[in-house]
Design an enzyme around this catalytic site. Structure first.
Site, PDB file in Angstrom:
ATOM      1  N   TYR A  33       0.828  -1.207   0.000  1.00 33.45           N
ATOM      2  CA  TYR A  33       0.000   0.000   0.000  1.00 33.45           C
ATOM      3  C   TYR A  33       0.858   1.251   0.000  1.00 33.45           C
ATOM      4  O   TYR A  33       2.065   1.211   0.264  1.00 33.45           O
ATOM      5  CB  TYR A  33      -0.948  -0.005   1.202  1.00 33.45           C
ATOM      6  CG  TYR A  33      -0.310   0.363   2.530  1.00 33.45           C
ATOM      7  CD1 TYR A  33      -0.485   1.632   3.082  1.00 33.45           C
ATOM      8  CD2 TYR A  33       0.464  -0.557   3.246  1.00 33.45           C
ATOM      9  CE1 TYR A  33       0.086   1.972   4.306  1.00 33.45           C
ATOM     10  CE2 TYR A  33       1.034  -0.236   4.460  1.00 33.45           C
ATOM     11  CZ  TYR A  33       0.840   1.036   4.990  1.00 33.45           C
ATOM     12  OH  TYR A  33       1.416   1.364   6.189  1.00 33.45           O
ATOM     13  N   ARG A  52       8.172   4.042  -4.921  1.00 35.27           N
ATOM     14  CA  ARG A  52       8.238   3.058  -3.833  1.00 35.27           C
ATOM     15  C   ARG A  52       7.214   1.947  -4.039  1.00 35.27           C
ATOM     16  O   ARG A  52       7.483   0.781  -3.730  1.00 35.27           O
ATOM     17  CB  ARG A  52       8.033   3.730  -2.480  1.00 35.27           C
ATOM     18  CG  ARG A  52       8.228   2.761  -1.307  1.00 35.27           C
ATOM     19  CD  ARG A  52       8.229   3.445   0.029  1.00 35.27           C
ATOM     20  NE  ARG A  52       6.941   4.077   0.319  1.00 35.27           N
ATOM     21  CZ  ARG A  52       6.692   4.791   1.418  1.00 35.27           C
ATOM     22  NH1 ARG A  52       7.645   4.973   2.314  1.00 35.27           N
ATOM     23  NH2 ARG A  52       5.505   5.345   1.610  1.00 35.27           N
ATOM     24  N   ARG A 101      -8.315 -20.571  -1.844  1.00 35.26           N
ATOM     25  CA  ARG A 101      -7.229 -20.244  -0.918  1.00 35.26           C
ATOM     26  C   ARG A 101      -6.110 -21.258  -1.048  1.00 35.26           C
ATOM     27  O   ARG A 101      -6.355 -22.467  -1.025  1.00 35.26           O
ATOM     28  CB  ARG A 101      -7.742 -20.220   0.524  1.00 35.26           C
ATOM     29  CG  ARG A 101      -6.668 -19.907   1.564  1.00 35.26           C
ATOM     30  CD  ARG A 101      -7.242 -19.951   2.981  1.00 35.26           C
ATOM     31  NE  ARG A 101      -6.226 -19.615   3.979  1.00 35.26           N
ATOM     32  CZ  ARG A 101      -5.368 -20.472   4.530  1.00 35.26           C
ATOM     33  NH1 ARG A 101      -5.399 -21.764   4.146  1.00 35.26           N
ATOM     34  NH2 ARG A 101      -4.480 -20.078   5.425  1.00 35.26           N
ATOM     35  N   LYS A 150       6.545  -2.057   1.777  1.00 32.70           N
ATOM     36  CA  LYS A 150       5.391  -1.463   2.465  1.00 32.70           C
ATOM     37  C   LYS A 150       4.169  -2.373   2.295  1.00 32.70           C
ATOM     38  O   LYS A 150       3.280  -2.118   1.479  1.00 32.70           O
ATOM     39  CB  LYS A 150       5.114  -0.055   1.940  1.00 32.70           C
ATOM     40  CG  LYS A 150       4.212   0.776   2.847  1.00 32.70           C
ATOM     41  CD  LYS A 150       4.192   2.225   2.401  1.00 32.70           C
ATOM     42  CE  LYS A 150       3.247   3.071   3.233  1.00 32.70           C
ATOM     43  NZ  LYS A 150       3.720   3.250   4.623  1.00 32.70           N
ATOM     44  N   GLU A 182      12.157   2.067  14.237  1.00 39.04           N
ATOM     45  CA  GLU A 182      11.292   3.156  13.774  1.00 39.04           C
ATOM     46  C   GLU A 182      10.035   3.184  14.620  1.00 39.04           C
ATOM     47  O   GLU A 182       9.839   2.352  15.504  1.00 39.04           O
ATOM     48  CB  GLU A 182      10.936   2.954  12.303  1.00 39.04           C
ATOM     49  CG  GLU A 182      10.285   1.614  12.008  1.00 39.04           C
ATOM     50  CD  GLU A 182      10.193   1.309  10.517  1.00 39.04           C
ATOM     51  OE1 GLU A 182      10.271   2.252   9.703  1.00 39.04           O
ATOM     52  OE2 GLU A 182      10.033   0.122  10.167  1.00 39.04           O
ATOM     53  N   LEU A 206      11.278   1.090   7.047  1.00 35.11           N
ATOM     54  CA  LEU A 206      10.644   1.568   5.826  1.00 35.11           C
ATOM     55  C   LEU A 206      11.459   2.714   5.234  1.00 35.11           C
ATOM     56  O   LEU A 206      11.928   3.588   5.962  1.00 35.11           O
ATOM     57  CB  LEU A 206       9.229   2.062   6.129  1.00 35.11           C
ATOM     58  CG  LEU A 206       8.438   2.545   4.919  1.00 35.11           C
ATOM     59  CD1 LEU A 206       8.115   1.382   3.990  1.00 35.11           C
ATOM     60  CD2 LEU A 206       7.168   3.260   5.351  1.00 35.11           C
TER      61      LEU A 206
END
Length: 286
Positions: A33, A52, A101, A150, A182, A206
């Site tokens: 995301y 990114r 799945r 991310k 972080e 990140l």
């Protein structure tokens, strides 16, 4: 007002938006995301987020759902349709669904799922929280090793936010092998004797888009920056501290694990960097 959202090529009322229950983002957190801020109806650092996003997709061998130009058009249309002056655009891409799945990735011809929606945030730039400063606690970092990607694997950061809330604080900084990595949703910094210290880039944190911009602006403003590992005790002894993120920009930190920094108010370097970032980002917004 019902928002207009974007799902796999369609602009829909949020009440009509759907994805498959077999989507791997839902079942496996197999998704990445980005969050892009909007100020004055324009996108902040869109290019950085697009770059990114592509890196995250490449690292996970996930197909790009559209071109960068198409992505920009979608962002701009959502801003217009939802009349966003200040706010955020959330973008998520998943590996999609082949109708069942399985731990094994679906075939390469499975289309990725792409979803975008807006969040209206009046007063985002003039946040009362930034004027007050944040209180943080430290917690153990037990996330997976590829924090540079991310992904939507955000359960532990969410738990960290709740740990902070329970402790009467605003956020948490995570610690691994004795060093701060972080914040739960931001990059971490402290300032001592005028020098800004932050952890260097690696797979452990990140690669923040706001981080990159703020460090560049700090150096252009003749501020001294050192990228190195640091402990929470060093941060507690700092003159000031702050975090950076796309949704909060530069957020001053005034307390760490109950220890007040400076006089307990946002420090001059954090405040100045926030001013510079907002000013320069508005000028470069598209």
């Amino acid at each position: 007002m019902t928002r207009t959202v974007y799902v796999n090529g369609e602009y829909l009322p949020e009440t009509e938006a759907k994805v498959s229950i077999f989507d791997r983002g839902f079942l496996m957190a197999d998704a990445v995301y980005e969050v892009t801020s909007v100020l004055d109806g324009k996108l902040i650092d869109f290019d950085g987020h697009a770059v990114r996003l592509k890196r995250s997709l490449d690292e996970l061998d996930m197909a790009e759902p559209c071109t960068k130009d198409e992505l920009l058009e979608i962002h701009r249309k959502l801003v217009d349709l939802n009349e966003i002056e200040e706010g955020l655009i959330y973008l998520q891409v998943t590996r999609g669904s082949d109708g069942d799945r399985d731990f094994v990735f679906p075939s390469s011809d499975t289309k990725p799922t792409i979803v975008l929606f807006t969040q209206n945030k009046p007063g985002l730039a003039d946040s009362p929280a930034a004027a007050k400063g944040a209180k943080i606690i430290s917690i153990e970092d037990i996330r997976w090793g590829r924090r540079d990607i991310k992904t939507v694997q955000l359960l532990y950061p969410s738990m960290g936010k709740m740990m902070a809330k329970k402790a009467g604080a605003d956020d948490a900084w995570m610690i691994e092998d004795g060093y701060v990595t972080e914040g739960t949703s931001n990059n971490a910094y402290f300032v001592k004797n005028g020098k800004i210290v932050t952890r260097p880039l690696s797979n452990d944190i990140l690669h923040g888009i706001t981080r990159k911009a703020v460090l560049r602006m700090a150096q252009e403003a003749q501020m001294e920056v050192e990228e190195r590992l640091f402990t929470i005790d060093e941060a507690k002894e700092a003159d000031e501290a702050f975090t950076t993120s796309a949704s909060a920009f530069v957020m001053p930190v005034v307390e760490i694990d109950g220890v007040q920094l400076g006089d307990g108010t946002p420090g001059p370097i954090a405040k100045r960097l926030r001013e510079i970032y907002l000013d320069e980002s508005r000028k470069a917004a598209i």
